[in-house]
Every structure is written in C-alpha cells, then in structure tokens.
Motif scaffolding. Sequence first.
Motif, mmCIF file in Angstrom:
data_model
loop_
_atom_site.group_PDB
_atom_site.id
_atom_site.type_symbol
_atom_site.label_atom_id
_atom_site.label_comp_id
_atom_site.label_asym_id
_atom_site.label_seq_id
_atom_site.Cartn_x
_atom_site.Cartn_y
_atom_site.Cartn_z
ATOM 1 N N ASN A 150 0.808 -1.217 0.000
ATOM 2 C CA ASN A 150 0.000 0.000 0.000
ATOM 3 C C ASN A 150 0.841 1.267 0.000
ATOM 4 O O ASN A 150 0.304 2.372 -0.020
ATOM 5 C CB ASN A 150 -0.925 0.019 1.229
ATOM 6 N N GLN A 151 2.164 1.112 0.028
ATOM 7 C CA GLN A 151 3.048 2.281 0.057
ATOM 8 C C GLN A 151 3.323 2.781 -1.367
ATOM 9 O O GLN A 151 3.116 2.073 -2.339
ATOM 10 C CB GLN A 151 4.367 1.922 0.736
ATOM 11 N N ARG A 152 3.832 4.013 -1.423
ATOM 12 C CA ARG A 152 4.247 4.600 -2.691
ATOM 13 C C ARG A 152 5.631 5.208 -2.528
ATOM 14 O O ARG A 152 6.004 5.644 -1.444
ATOM 15 C CB ARG A 152 3.251 5.685 -3.132
ATOM 16 N N ASP A 153 6.380 5.247 -3.639
ATOM 17 C CA ASP A 153 7.728 5.806 -3.573
ATOM 18 C C ASP A 153 8.028 6.584 -4.838
ATOM 19 O O ASP A 153 8.082 6.017 -5.931
ATOM 20 C CB ASP A 153 8.765 4.696 -3.385
ATOM 21 N N LEU A 154 8.194 7.880 -4.683
ATOM 22 C CA LEU A 154 8.573 8.737 -5.797
ATOM 23 C C LEU A 154 10.079 8.988 -5.813
ATOM 24 O O LEU A 154 10.653 9.242 -6.859
ATOM 25 C CB LEU A 154 7.833 10.077 -5.684
ATOM 26 N N PHE A 155 10.730 8.882 -4.657
ATOM 27 C CA PHE A 155 12.111 9.336 -4.524
ATOM 28 C C PHE A 155 13.148 8.232 -4.714
ATOM 29 O O PHE A 155 14.196 8.466 -5.310
ATOM 30 C CB PHE A 155 12.299 10.003 -3.151
ATOM 31 N N ASN A 156 12.897 7.065 -4.197
ATOM 32 C CA ASN A 156 13.885 5.990 -4.313
ATOM 33 C C ASN A 156 13.459 4.901 -5.285
ATOM 34 O O ASN A 156 14.037 3.815 -5.299
ATOM 35 C CB ASN A 156 14.166 5.366 -2.942
ATOM 36 N N THR A 157 12.461 5.184 -6.088
ATOM 37 C CA THR A 157 12.037 4.216 -7.085
ATOM 38 C C THR A 157 13.138 3.996 -8.120
ATOM 39 O O THR A 157 13.934 4.900 -8.410
ATOM 40 C CB THR A 157 10.758 4.698 -7.790
ATOM 41 N N THR A 158 13.190 2.801 -8.666
ATOM 42 C CA THR A 158 14.145 2.487 -9.726
ATOM 43 C C THR A 158 13.448 2.221 -11.055
ATOM 44 O O THR A 158 14.073 1.746 -11.996
ATOM 45 C CB THR A 158 14.988 1.251 -9.337
ATOM 46 N N SER A 159 12.159 2.542 -11.142
ATOM 47 C CA SER A 159 11.419 2.324 -12.392
ATOM 48 C C SER A 159 11.860 3.332 -13.446
ATOM 49 O O SER A 159 12.247 4.461 -13.134
ATOM 50 C CB SER A 159 9.918 2.443 -12.148
ATOM 51 N N SER A 160 11.808 2.914 -14.681
ATOM 52 C CA SER A 160 12.127 3.764 -15.842
ATOM 53 C C SER A 160 13.508 4.390 -15.751
ATOM 54 O O SER A 160 13.731 5.508 -16.219
ATOM 55 C CB SER A 160 11.061 4.863 -15.998
ATOM 56 N N GLY A 161 14.444 3.676 -15.121
ATOM 57 C CA GLY A 161 15.811 4.164 -15.068
ATOM 58 C C GLY A 161 16.076 5.208 -13.999
ATOM 59 O O GLY A 161 17.189 5.750 -13.922
ATOM 60 N N HIS A 162 15.083 5.503 -13.179
ATOM 61 C CA HIS A 162 15.274 6.488 -12.111
ATOM 62 C C HIS A 162 16.267 5.962 -11.079
ATOM 63 O O HIS A 162 16.193 4.812 -10.668
ATOM 64 C CB HIS A 162 13.926 6.782 -11.446
ATOM 65 N N GLN A 163 17.210 6.810 -10.677
ATOM 66 C CA GLN A 163 18.177 6.424 -9.656
ATOM 67 C C GLN A 163 17.698 6.875 -8.283
ATOM 68 O O GLN A 163 17.168 7.979 -8.142
ATOM 69 C CB GLN A 163 19.544 7.041 -9.959
ATOM 70 N N PRO A 164 17.857 6.049 -7.253
ATOM 71 C CA PRO A 164 17.402 6.434 -5.912
ATOM 72 C C PRO A 164 18.044 7.741 -5.460
ATOM 73 O O PRO A 164 19.260 7.898 -5.513
ATOM 74 C CB PRO A 164 17.860 5.262 -5.045
ATOM 75 N N GLU A 165 17.206 8.673 -5.027
ATOM 76 C CA GLU A 165 17.702 9.981 -4.626
ATOM 77 C C GLU A 165 18.276 9.975 -3.212
ATOM 78 O O GLU A 165 19.143 10.785 -2.886
ATOM 79 C CB GLU A 165 16.576 11.012 -4.745
ATOM 80 N N TYR A 166 17.773 9.103 -2.367
ATOM 81 C CA TYR A 166 18.270 8.972 -0.996
ATOM 82 C C TYR A 166 18.657 7.507 -0.759
ATOM 83 O O TYR A 166 17.971 6.772 -0.060
ATOM 84 C CB TYR A 166 17.202 9.406 0.012
ATOM 85 N N PRO A 167 19.766 7.073 -1.351
ATOM 86 C CA PRO A 167 20.103 5.641 -1.317
ATOM 87 C C PRO A 167 20.406 5.114 0.086
ATOM 88 O O PRO A 167 20.329 3.905 0.309
ATOM 89 C CB PRO A 167 21.333 5.548 -2.225
ATOM 90 N N LEU A 168 20.757 5.973 1.039
ATOM 91 C CA LEU A 168 21.078 5.524 2.398
ATOM 92 C C LEU A 168 19.897 5.662 3.350
ATOM 93 O O LEU A 168 20.020 5.348 4.534
ATOM 94 C CB LEU A 168 22.278 6.327 2.945
ATOM 95 N N MET A 169 18.776 6.092 2.830
ATOM 96 C CA MET A 169 17.616 6.371 3.672
ATOM 97 C C MET A 169 16.413 5.603 3.144
ATOM 98 O O MET A 169 16.092 5.685 1.953
ATOM 99 C CB MET A 169 17.329 7.871 3.652
ATOM 100 N N PRO A 170 15.707 4.851 3.990
ATOM 101 C CA PRO A 170 14.513 4.156 3.494
ATOM 102 C C PRO A 170 13.384 5.141 3.191
ATOM 103 O O PRO A 170 13.044 5.985 4.024
ATOM 104 C CB PRO A 170 14.140 3.220 4.654
ATOM 105 N N ALA A 171 12.843 5.075 1.995
ATOM 106 C CA ALA A 171 11.709 5.916 1.623
ATOM 107 C C ALA A 171 10.392 5.190 1.845
ATOM 108 O O ALA A 171 9.321 5.774 1.725
ATOM 109 C CB ALA A 171 11.817 6.341 0.158
ATOM 110 N N GLN A 172 10.490 3.905 2.142
ATOM 111 C CA GLN A 172 9.328 3.118 2.512
ATOM 112 C C GLN A 172 9.826 1.909 3.311
ATOM 113 O O GLN A 172 11.020 1.628 3.354
ATOM 114 C CB GLN A 172 8.529 2.671 1.290
ATOM 115 N N ILE A 173 8.913 1.247 3.973
ATOM 116 C CA ILE A 173 9.256 0.055 4.741
ATOM 117 C C ILE A 173 9.179 -1.146 3.806
ATOM 118 O O ILE A 173 8.147 -1.390 3.181
ATOM 119 C CB ILE A 173 8.317 -0.101 5.944
ATOM 120 N N THR A 174 10.285 -1.871 3.707
ATOM 121 C CA THR A 174 10.359 -2.973 2.747
ATOM 122 C C THR A 174 10.516 -4.334 3.408
ATOM 123 O O THR A 174 10.255 -5.354 2.778
ATOM 124 C CB THR A 174 11.537 -2.756 1.785
#
Length: 646
Positions: free
Chosen positions: A259-283
Amino acid sequence: MSEVSLKGVIPSVPSPVIHRALADLPADIAAVKALTQGAINVEMFTLPLYMCAMQSIQGTHEINAQGTTYYQGRVWPGMSTTAPTPGIPLTPNQQAYNSIFSVFIQEMLHLQLAANLAAVLGAEPKFFNGTLLQNSENGWGCYGPGNTVIPHIIDLQDTTSFSNVKVNLDGLSGDQIALFLAIEQSHDAARKDINPGALNKYFPAVPFAGWTAQSTEANLPLFGTIGWMYNCLLNYLAIEYTDSTTLWQHMFNADNLSNQRDLFNTTSSGHQPEYPLMPAQITLTDTAGALNQAIDIIKGICDQGEGGNSADIESFRLHFQRRLRASGMTATDNYVQPQFQPDKAALEADYPSYTDTGTQAPVSADAAARSSGDIIDHWQRFENLLSLVTDTNFMTWEKWFAAGNVWTENDLKTADYDPAKAATNIPTPGQVAAALNEMKTSSRQQLSLVVTGAIAGINTVLTDSWGDSAIAFPYPSMSGSGDRMSLYWAVFGEAPDLSQGTSAPSADLLYHACQGLDYNKAGASCAAMEVYHTCRGSNSCKAQGGCGFAQLEKGGGGCGAMRSSEPKLHAGNLCGQPANYSAPNDNKCKTFGGCAVPISASQLYPSDGTMSVQDVIGGATSPLGTLAFNVGDSVFDTAWAAYTRV
C-alpha cells in the motif's frame, strides 16, 4: 525541578507504558492511526505555504526539453531553479528560490514517508477533504490573516518569539520567514519559546486522556512541537501489554507493504534512488526489521527538518533492542546526517537541465539547488533567507508591480529569440505580455479557484493512489499545481485565496474540461468551474483529458505512467500494445487524460503519436477512430480537431 519546568522534556531514556490491559488495544490503535494522519496533515500544511512564498519571487523561466528547439529565446512568467555558473554569483532571487525549492521537495518526501508509515500500520492516508486542513469542498481553512494555529501543534500566541506571527499564505518576506522558523525549529528551541503559563496546554502524556477507539485525528491534543508529536507516536508504538506484546507488533502487517508509494527511491524507468542511504518506505517483512526502518523514517523527517532530537529517537531503537545505535555520525544542531542527504549524482541523472536548443546543460539546476541546500536542515535554510530578503536587489512580484511595472514583450524573450525562426502556431512574446496585463482585470476569485482546484485534483489522486496500486503517482500534476500558483502571482502580485472551495461535479452532467467549453451551457466562455485538472492523471471524470502530455489509452499503472514524449517505449513492448493515446477531451475514463484547464495556447507536442477519439454518450464510450499528432503541433488545435470530430 518543578513539574512545569519538566513539561515537554523528552527523556533521554524512554519509559513506555507497560502491563497495559489488552482491552485498551482498540483505543491505542485508533491513537496511532490518528497520529500518523496528524503527521500527514502537518506535512501537507507546509506545502502551499512554501510553494506560495517560492512563487512570489519575481522572475521568469525557460521551458526546455531534450531535442526541443521551438521555444528558443522564449521565457515564461515565474522563476525556476538556477544552476551556478563559474564566476557569476547567483542573484538574491535565484538563491532564495533554490533554497525554498530544496525545502519544498523535502516536504513532499516527508509527506510520502508519513503516508507510508500510516499505510503499513493499517491506516488509509487522506490528502484532501476529510482532513482538518480543508473543508468538504477542498477550501483550505488553516490559513488566514487572523489565524495563529499551526495544525495539531501550537497556537503561536502562546509563544514569546512568534506571538505576532500569522499563519497565512503570503509572499516571501521577513514576517513570512518568521512563520517558517516557527514551524521548523527544533523541539528544544520550540519548547523553550512557549510561555511557561501555557505549557499545560501542550505536551500530552501517552496514552492520551479520554481517548477511545472512536477517536480520530480531530480529537488529537495540541502537541506543542512536532518533535513531541513524533515522540508520542514512538511511545504509543512501544506500549507493552499484559501478554508482553507491543503495539507495533499488533499493528504492523507485512501485507500492507504494497500500500506504500515511492517517488524518490524508485528504480522504475531508469530512475536512480535519490536517498540511497535512507529508506523511503518500509520494505522488510519481519517485525523487527520493519521497526528499524520505521524508526529511520521518523528520524529522517526530524533530522532533515522539523522535529525531535536524533539521540532521543535512537534511544527508542535501543529500547526496542533491535540493533545498536548507528555510530560515527557526528553532527551539529543544523547539519543533516549523511544518510539523510540526497545523492547528487542521482539527482543529476534523474533531473537533467536542457538549453533552449534542446541540448543537455552541463549542470542540473534542480540537483544544484537540492544538493547544496539539503546539507543543512530546514530551520537553518530559512534562517539564511533573512539576509537575502533584506538585500536591496531582492524582488517579489508584489514589489515589482508596486514599482509601476507591467508586462512587456522584452520581459518574455532573450537575446536568442529570432522572430523569423520562432514557431508560428503559438502566441508571440508581445501577445503573451498583453494577455498577462489583460488578466489583471480578471476575477481574483475565479483564478484563485484554479489554484485551489489544481491542488484538490492532486490530493484526490494521492489519496486514491495510496489505496490502489494501479493508480499512478500524479507527479506531472504536482508540477502543474506550482505553475498555477506562479501564474497567479505573476498576474496579481499577491497570494491566491485558497479558502474558497470548489463545487463537486454532478454525476448527471457531462463536463468538457478542455477548450473552455461546457457541453451543458451554450456559449460558455470558460471551462466548467467544477472541473479542474493539472496534467495527466488528476482529471476526475471521463471526457476530460488527454492533452499536451497524453495518457496512454489503456491508462492506469505502468502502462499509463509515461508522457507523450516517450511513445516509442511502449510500442509493442512494455504494455504489449501499440502506443495509442487518449485524445483531448475524449478520454474514456477518469485519470486517463491530462493537461491544464483550459489548454495553454503556447503548448506544443514534444513528440508524435496516435490518439483514439471517444464519443461519450450517456455514460458509455463509442470509438470514433484515431487522430495523429506530430512534433510541434499545437495542443490547442489538436484538442479542437478531436472536439469537432465528436
């Protein structure tokens, strides 16, 4: 020490409630759901405030994209981020815009984090009517010239430093920065600023007095500081019951991770995680690991901006005994820890800048603004703004108009503009300037509703998105809402009134959102006031979309998440179908369409493709063939072609 002097002091070692009766579990669950929605409300509350101040800064911007040349030499009302040029310092306006932009983006990150935390704990995040910020028609009642309350937190009249500050939408000034400092100050500083006689109004103990299983965020007490609100959330999650379980164990459900969403650390469509050391959602699916991520999320919100002390939050991690506290990170009060800073290389890759000839600029303006600003917390960034707004060269739209300025052709073009090579199917700079000046005689109420409606469309889709993974995150619409706010400032030189709500669309009427037409009114000169959408995905009904950034005809999820400038990506592969798009106005379902209402006369297609035209009759759709569009075609003309075919 007296009880009053200790009021609101966060203990360095937590002492959560233990041996609590399981009969209290329903009330405690309701409290956590209310607290997470309260956190969402606090983050939502800051977005129009910061957007309004940011867009009040006088300036213009280019509209550039890869391979696009048809806007060469053209600029448009409203500032954008600016990349530094060696040897040329940024102006006060450029510095101020960059700084607020960096805070604004992080507030959207915080909104996502709070919503994800709510989602994994079984709450349904709300972003539009139904929150304490807005009325049932999406009007914002939390701002006003007489308002003094930061929602859920404090009445500023109870402070010593901010007692005269108003919680109102306004341009960037020393007074408005004072409001921002009141919002973003640390827990310790905010607590010390409360009048001693008012302390008992704030800093509620956990569990909340009189709280029941039926209580909601409307029943939350005032917390005094944002840090205390998150401290209460942690204390609730740490409650231990007579069977030795904790509230976190009762509420966390791995089934809710989707049910979560992620705009910042998503890797879809070649997007690179913007905060790679910080969880943007609980996984993590295990209870202990997920708890650590939840603590990191809360710590990140507080470390980057408003809120508590990292050491206090880490003490909860120790209490839960899930892992040792992270070591080796020394920080001043205003320095954001490295794990919560964005990755500059990722920002450069994700948000490249382009010149007006369509070539990539050497430096990304957005990355420059965010990577330089995000190393210090929000409070320090706003503190630094005070010297900028007092600079004699700093200019807002209010000051610009007060000096007797009006829009001219030269304001909207650069030295690169060549009339002989300019696109002939859009208005000239002189025509746009004349239109801007003419708009100053328009209804402020009506154009305020355009801004309110744009935000309402986004918030509605955000709420739907967190409840349905098939609904794409409305990123283009979020960008579009800033354009509406920017244009209002560039026309009137003042803040819009967001307190007026928009009327709900009638289920019995078929609205036409494009071209300024209304199917139900002969000779209508403007789009139906009940219907606003800003770009792909946030239109509320069928027959309302598919304009400049066209939604794929299939719509929804990954198949509907690309812009019309990317049709080749979908041709026969990602979605398994040819790239047919939804035609302007004649889309077959809600969220399939897109673009501004009414359509900009200056908008041209950045790529080519084919649209499917639908005739909407009595709630049903009937196909009327296809309509081709090419690079540089006028969106306005294409919409008219689709309309006349129907």
